[in-house]
Design an enzyme around this catalytic site. Structure first.
Site, PDB file in Angstrom:
ATOM      1  N   GLU A 332      -4.829   0.251  -5.318  1.00  0.00           N
ATOM      2  CA  GLU A 332      -3.714  -0.336  -4.559  1.00  0.00           C
ATOM      3  C   GLU A 332      -3.288   0.592  -3.426  1.00  0.00           C
ATOM      4  OE1 GLU A 332       0.563  -1.065  -3.445  1.00  0.00           O
ATOM      5  OE2 GLU A 332      -0.325   0.737  -4.284  1.00  0.00           O
ATOM      6  N   GLU A 333      -3.304   1.898  -3.702  1.00  0.00           N
ATOM      7  CA  GLU A 333      -2.666   2.845  -2.777  1.00  0.00           C
ATOM      8  C   GLU A 333      -3.363   2.948  -1.421  1.00  0.00           C
ATOM      9  OE1 GLU A 333       0.146   3.834  -3.046  1.00  0.00           O
ATOM     10  OE2 GLU A 333       0.710   4.215  -5.114  1.00  0.00           O
ATOM     11  N   ASP A 360       5.303  -3.183  -9.811  1.00  0.00           N
ATOM     12  CA  ASP A 360       4.949  -2.030  -8.976  1.00  0.00           C
ATOM     13  C   ASP A 360       6.165  -1.518  -8.202  1.00  0.00           C
ATOM     14  OD1 ASP A 360       3.532  -0.050  -7.675  1.00  0.00           O
ATOM     15  OD2 ASP A 360       2.688  -1.391  -6.168  1.00  0.00           O
TER      16      ASP A 360
END
Lengths: 463, 463
Positions: A332-333, A360
């Site tokens: 995701e990052e 998140d």
């Protein structure tokens, strides 16, 4: 000392509000009993906190492509296998592999006197400095200010983006979004003007010494220059010193680099629906984290809560009528490759996804859910709000789903963002301070219970 | 990352809810603008966090009668004097003076093998042990269990009250109330049965090594025996060991004692109402704390928030139409003498109190207010709920006011408890862990702003 069951009054209010549109299927006695079972199981025997202790304590930071990320994949798989699910599997995905290298260094070099060390870190994806770089500094608060500067003022300099997150926004995510353009576009806009690098004020509402990393972008048409984050205290200090000594320079040294992509995985666990096994509800968090941190609140908590949803459904005997999947997304990052891959494969397999939920925003006290879907779907989920009132998690309304589930948008009726108290999140986000001890057991377990309760309702009634 | 203004939907909902009863005076544009000013001032220039840093850092724990409590009185007075109020004064009150003496010690002495140290502390008000006491231990979970025990089983023993706070209560204050009888009555009931002391499981939902103190009672007709709190971890350990070795003993040494009462003070600051100076709204927290702790969340936060209410009203130019008083009450923890004195003097002076608010549940993210008053008054305050929705502080309903303002009940239309997120409060409550670093700046300042906003509305519209 609040003994009075204030929520009774609130629940009553909510029931009145929805009285005209309430259907026989919502808010039934059995639903409220079953949801109570879910919360009791979470509060008495919840496992997400101990799972998080393991993930953060034995593996720690786990940036995509790192050995730690691969350990986290194996840990996720083994942990889900212990839950006795119908299926646990990995989903292959190629991810970027950026490495920070040795600890970054920077210092202010005043016209006179000794250097002053700065707390810095490379922004994720930045190129390195190839040895030491030294240059003057130009501070800007906006793109307009940068655009208005003559070339000779910015050429060969560091552009120092120092616009703070706006503390008056009550939702801290809004302040993050509002100031985040500096981190995302700072290096590109600096290079376009002939600057040699970007220094970016950390995206934080706290005043402290932690630099906050996070992803940044390059434009393939524009020279790639290094970009670093400064702690908020040091950004303030640099700004002060610049006023007195505009000729000062900053020396920066970063050994970060982009390596070839590597193979990694989403980790998926599934309980087959008892009535509609082909209809899927997914719930997830992201398994990767930045390298500086343990990745506790971002997003270890979302991962352990998603696994806990499956455990809670099993432990309470509330077998879902639709299939429920926990997905630990990779990357995701700095790429969303895991989220993209999951959506791509779901589409290729012609899977019928009903909804996808993501946690998140940290593992803080639950407030409710943000729904990305048609007004009818939002209204349908809002009808269940009274069932969450006893748990103070009843704020349901239009909102944002999540980065990893975003690519599923065309395939689902709703993307659902789990929402919790957000005031402390950005103090630690993407820093070395995002550690296990910042997570409170009850807050975390309550969150998993809230998520499980909504998934139970959707698995029973559809959307 | 929640960018969507979900609260817009909620605010809409709330407006619909109250549409039938809303009056022209509520929710006006000017009120919403003024409340925004209050929050902006708090978030941009709030002073309560720095005030709390001073109180906890330079004075620390401040039990009634201690030199630190007297320092806190002076600090409160000086701090309020700097605000440029219409009046700052002290209100004399005699308070109990209990001292802990040297650090308490306890150990488990198994039938065989070495002693095992226990984390204990005297409960507030307990008599000392007059040297070392050693005795067997009888564990009970309820009064019924104790009552059913034959005399020879309990006589000369320590009664070990080990019923945990119930983690399934969502409101932690309810769990505290539910388990608190053991701390309050434990020594009396033990002595009635001929036991020589009480060991009480700490009132905490966390599993850790901190013993939690707190007030306990004696009955003048019953022998006074010592009462100590054990950390939750050590309570669990003692319980385990007792199962294997019912003949073990515990050795306890506590040098605490009750000294003669001393003179102390409530600290009061006031802004005179511009239209109705004789109608008073008070807002307070308690200045005393337990001695083990810095008294950050309990109740340094309530004190600095109450002072901040006055500062916010002045800084925003929102001079209240009714008189607003910040009261730093002395002796909430072990006597409520300050609260009683304030109410007594208000009555004697024939003051007209409209309402009293208290913040004594920690400085966490605001949720709303609990109102102790007639249904009409509760409804009136609830009508303002939409004005708090943008700040996620709109949960207003029947509730509990506060210990210090309780004695005012007959003189006011409403006692109002400031309510904030309560999940972490009892983890640190009455322990050495109740320190400044546990307080988040934004959460604290948001709380003060919420309190100021409601006081602004009451000062304008009455109740």
């Amino acid at each position: 000392m609040h003994f009075a069951p204030r929520w009774l009054a609130l629940a009553g209010l909510a029931l009145v509000t929805t009285a005209t549109s309430v259907s026989a299927q919502t808010g039934t006695k059995i639903d409220s009993t079953n949801i109570r079972k879910i919360y009791d199981e979470a509060l008495l025997r919840g496992q997400s906190y101990e799972n998080l202790r393991q993930l953060t304590g034995t593996i720690g930071g786990r940036l995509s492509g790192s050995p730690q990320a691969e350990k986290a994949v194996q840990w996720g798989k083994v942990t889900m296998e212990k839950l006795g699910l119908d299926r646990v599997y990995l989903q292959e995905v190629m991810v970027p592999h950026w490495v920070r290298g040795p600890k970054e260094k920077a210092q202010i070099k005043p016209a006179k006197g000794k250097g002053i060390a700065l707390n810095v870190c490379a922004l994720g994806g930045s190129v390195g400095t190839n040895g030491k770089m030294q240059a003057g500094v130009v501070e800007v608060d906006s793109w307009q200010e940068l655009a208005a500067m003559p070339d000779d003022k910015v050429k060969g300099k560091f552009i120092f983006y120092n616009r703070p997150m706006n503390p008056t926004f009550i939702e801290t995510g809004r302040a993050y979004g509002d100031a985040g353009d500096q981190r995302r576009r700072g290096a590109i806009e600096a290079a376009k003007r002939g600057a040699i690098g970007a220094l970016v004020r950390s995206l934080s509402l706290a005043h402290d010494d932690f630099p906050h990393t996070g992803t940044m972008s390059y434009d393939e048409q524009v020279k790639k220059v290094p970009a670093a984050a400064l702690s908020t205290n040091d950004a303030d200090e640099l700004s002060q010193l610049l006023k007195a000594d505009p000729g000062l320079t900053v020396e920066l040294e970063m050994g970060c680099q982009q390596l070839p992509e590597v193979k990694s995985y989403n980790v998926i666990g599934e309980i087959k629906g008892s009535k509609y096994p082909d209809e899927i509800i997914s719930v997830g968090g992201h398994l990767d984290s930045w390298d500086l941190a343990q990745g506790a609140h971002d997003d270890g908590t979302g991962c352990v809560q998603s696994m806990e949803v499956l455990r809670l459904l099993k432990a309470t005997g509330l077998r879902p009528e639709r299939t429920v999947r926990a997905v630990l997304f990779m990357n995701e990052e700095n790429g969303t490759r895991g989220g993209n891959k999951y959506a791509e494969l779901a589409k290729a397999a012609n899977e019928k996804h009903l909804a996808a939920m993501e946690s998140d925003g940290g593992g803080f006290t639950p407030r409710g859910f943000g729904i990305e879907g048609s007004p009818e779907v939002v209204k349908k989920v809002q009808q269940w709000s009274p069932l969450f009132a006893p748990y103070k998690s009843e704020e349901i309304g239009p909102g944002h789903g999540g980065t990893d589930i975003g690519p599923l948008k065309e395939q689902v009726k709703a993307l659902i963002g789990y929402e919790c108290d957000d005031q402390r999140y950005f103090d630690i986000h993407h820093t070395a301070a995002d550690t296990f001890d910042k997570v409170n057991r009850r807050e975390l377990e309550l969150g998993g219970a809230s998520m499980a309760a909504l998934i139970y309702l959707m698995s029973k009634y559809g959307l």
